[in-house]
Motif scaffolding. Sequence first.
Motif: not given
Length: 114
Positions: A53-77
């Motif tokens: 949900m944090l990644a979706r929120s970052y994406f929705g607020s156009a914080q793309l670098a932070k979205s990428e970081d959160a999604l990368t962590r999610l893919v690692e998990l």
Amino acid sequence: MVARVVTQRFEIDMHSEFLRADLFLAMGRPTEAVRILERLVEAEPANEAALEMLARSYFGSAQLAKSEDALTRLVELAPANGWARRALARTLERQSRGSEAVSHHRMADALGAK
């Protein structure tokens, strides 16, 4: 006994905050959701639902670098999370990094993600 009550209260608060963040995101207010979710993910870094949900929120607020970081962590998990792979690919594409997105799209396709 007191510590247990405090722990249970904290867990209830975490759940309530998660639901509140979900409501903000559903209302089209991703920045408010981010403020809540950053604290939740800090408290529980392995919580996949909060991280998603944090990644979706970052994406929705156009914080793309932070979205990428959160999604990368999610893919690692959760490497088999097709949704996370697809979302990471789209985040990379929005940053004009299509060549990096290709492998994530392929993995999402293989996992059956839409």
